[in-house]
Write an enzyme that holds these catalytic residues in place. Structure first.
Site, PDB file in Angstrom:
ATOM      1  N   THR A 147       0.545  -1.335  -0.310  1.00  0.00           N
ATOM      2  CA  THR A 147       0.844  -0.115  -0.200  1.00  0.00           C
ATOM      3  C   THR A 147       0.674   1.129   0.120  1.00  0.00           C
ATOM      4  O   THR A 147       1.920   1.247   0.120  1.00  0.00           O
ATOM      5  CB  THR A 147      -1.193   0.295   0.902  1.00  0.00           C
ATOM      6  OG1 THR A 147      -0.407  -0.788   2.963  1.00  0.00           O
ATOM      7  CG2 THR A 147      -2.029  -0.874   1.018  1.00  0.00           C
ATOM      8  N   ASP A 148       0.508   2.301  -0.561  1.00  0.00           N
ATOM      9  CA  ASP A 148       1.071   3.395  -0.850  1.00  0.00           C
ATOM     10  C   ASP A 148       0.924   4.679   1.018  1.00  0.00           C
ATOM     11  O   ASP A 148       0.390   3.870   1.792  1.00  0.00           O
ATOM     12  CB  ASP A 148       0.269   4.332  -1.391  1.00  0.00           C
ATOM     13  CG  ASP A 148       0.537   4.243  -3.017  1.00  0.00           C
ATOM     14  OD1 ASP A 148       1.002   3.294  -3.440  1.00  0.00           O
ATOM     15  OD2 ASP A 148      -0.854   5.163  -4.065  1.00  0.00           O
ATOM     16  N   ARG A 149       1.808   5.189   0.618  1.00  0.00           N
ATOM     17  CA  ARG A 149       1.851   6.073   2.251  1.00  0.00           C
ATOM     18  C   ARG A 149       0.422   6.798   2.304  1.00  0.00           C
ATOM     19  O   ARG A 149      -0.419   7.252   1.629  1.00  0.00           O
ATOM     20  CB  ARG A 149       2.729   7.351   2.069  1.00  0.00           C
ATOM     21  CG  ARG A 149       2.847   8.035   3.029  1.00  0.00           C
ATOM     22  CD  ARG A 149       3.928   9.578   2.902  1.00  0.00           C
ATOM     23  NE  ARG A 149       4.230  10.307   3.608  1.00  0.00           N
ATOM     24  CZ  ARG A 149       5.337  11.626   4.304  1.00  0.00           C
ATOM     25  NH1 ARG A 149       5.231  11.867   2.780  1.00  0.00           N
ATOM     26  NH2 ARG A 149       5.362  11.958   5.027  1.00  0.00           N
ATOM     27  N   SER A 180      -1.528   2.560  -7.063  1.00  0.00           N
ATOM     28  CA  SER A 180      -1.605   3.945  -7.623  1.00  0.00           C
ATOM     29  C   SER A 180      -2.451   3.399  -7.956  1.00  0.00           C
ATOM     30  O   SER A 180      -3.577   4.698  -8.572  1.00  0.00           O
ATOM     31  CB  SER A 180      -0.743   4.566  -7.333  1.00  0.00           C
ATOM     32  OG  SER A 180       0.028   4.828  -6.336  1.00  0.00           O
ATOM     33  N   VAL A 198      -2.248   4.656   3.417  1.00  0.00           N
ATOM     34  CA  VAL A 198      -3.091   3.967   2.446  1.00  0.00           C
ATOM     35  C   VAL A 198      -3.274   2.999   4.132  1.00  0.00           C
ATOM     36  O   VAL A 198      -2.720   2.714   4.777  1.00  0.00           O
ATOM     37  CB  VAL A 198      -2.989   3.726   1.751  1.00  0.00           C
ATOM     38  CG1 VAL A 198      -3.918   2.413   1.441  1.00  0.00           C
ATOM     39  CG2 VAL A 198      -3.032   4.251   0.411  1.00  0.00           C
TER      40      VAL A 198
END
Length: 247
Positions: A55-57, A197, A59
């Site tokens: 997961t992204d920052r 993303s 999330v």
């Protein structure tokens, strides 16, 4: 005495607000980095997590699955206690079990589900956990827009430029938009796997169409036209959750 190597599967959840994403990064605090740090102390071995999603920052995850190999003689039933005691409060270990040596949390996953939460009632205490919009969203209208994503497609135009995946074809199984309470919707997106993303760009593009800022056929264009660069309409990370992994 040579200890038998074991394959350990852990299921956990986390609040991603304080982390630079899930994946380990040099000199950054990440979810993977925090878990590996504790496991290295506990097992006295070098540990590398294999995980279902990255997961992204910002999330979050309601359900994340990882596995790792170890020759430690720590009883399997003690791992959850040791991890829970040492990890920050925003990472919660749900279960720990020994699995077949061939199990791979990433490659064996059959389905990954993400949810995205949108609210039309501003609440400062929910700012890290949903996206705010000014007016109520009609769930049925938005769900119809999302239907263009269903099936097998090349999502090359739905990823950020730093995505390193060589294969960009993915299958989307189902997308549902449901009301959640009186002032929110949840967007459920089920697929085989996702690019960096990808979900945030999918949601952002669908919302631009919903608000009339993009044409109704824009999703189909992005899925089929690779002759030009399309703008990436990226929604905020805070509303996104890795929700479920199935094997």
């Amino acid at each position: 005495m040579l200890m038998r190597r074991k394959n350990i599967k852990i299921e956990f959840r986390y609040d991603g607000s304080s982390y630079y994403g899930f994946q380990r990064q040099p000199n950054k605090i990440t979810v993977q980095g925090e878990i590996e740090k504790v496991l290295r102390i506990v097992t006295k071995e070098e540990i590398n997590l294999i995980s279902a999603g990255r997961t992204d920052r910002g999330v979050h995850a309601n359900h994340q699955v990882s596995n790792f190999y170890t020759s430690s003689n720590i009883p399997i039933e003690k791992y959850k206690y040791l991890l829970t005691r040492a990890l920050p409060n925003d990472i919660d270990i749900l279960s720990v079990e020994e699995v077949d040596e061939n199990f791979n949390a990433r490659h064996n996953a059959k389905m990954r589900e993400y949810i995205y939460i949108i609210s039309w009632e501003k609440n400062p205490f929910e700012a890290r956990y949903c996206k705010f919009v000014k007016e109520k969203i009609v769930a049925e209208k938005l769900e119809k827009i999302f239907s263009d994503f269903i099936g097998v497609h090349d999502f090359k135009n739905f990823r950020l430029s730093d995505c390193v995946s060589k294969v960009t074809v993915r299958e989307i199984y189902q997308i549902e938009v449901k009301y959640f309470g009186e002032n929110k919707i949840k967007i459920y997106i089920k697929g085989s796997a996702f690019l960096k993303s990808q979900v945030r760009i999918m949601v952002g593009t669908a919302l631009e169409i919903y608000y009339g800022r993009l044409l109704e056929n824009h999703i189909r264009l992005m899925l089929n036209d690779f002759t030009k660069e399309y703008k990436k309409n990226l929604v905020e990370a805070e509303g996104l959750y890795l929700n479920k992994i199935e094997y």
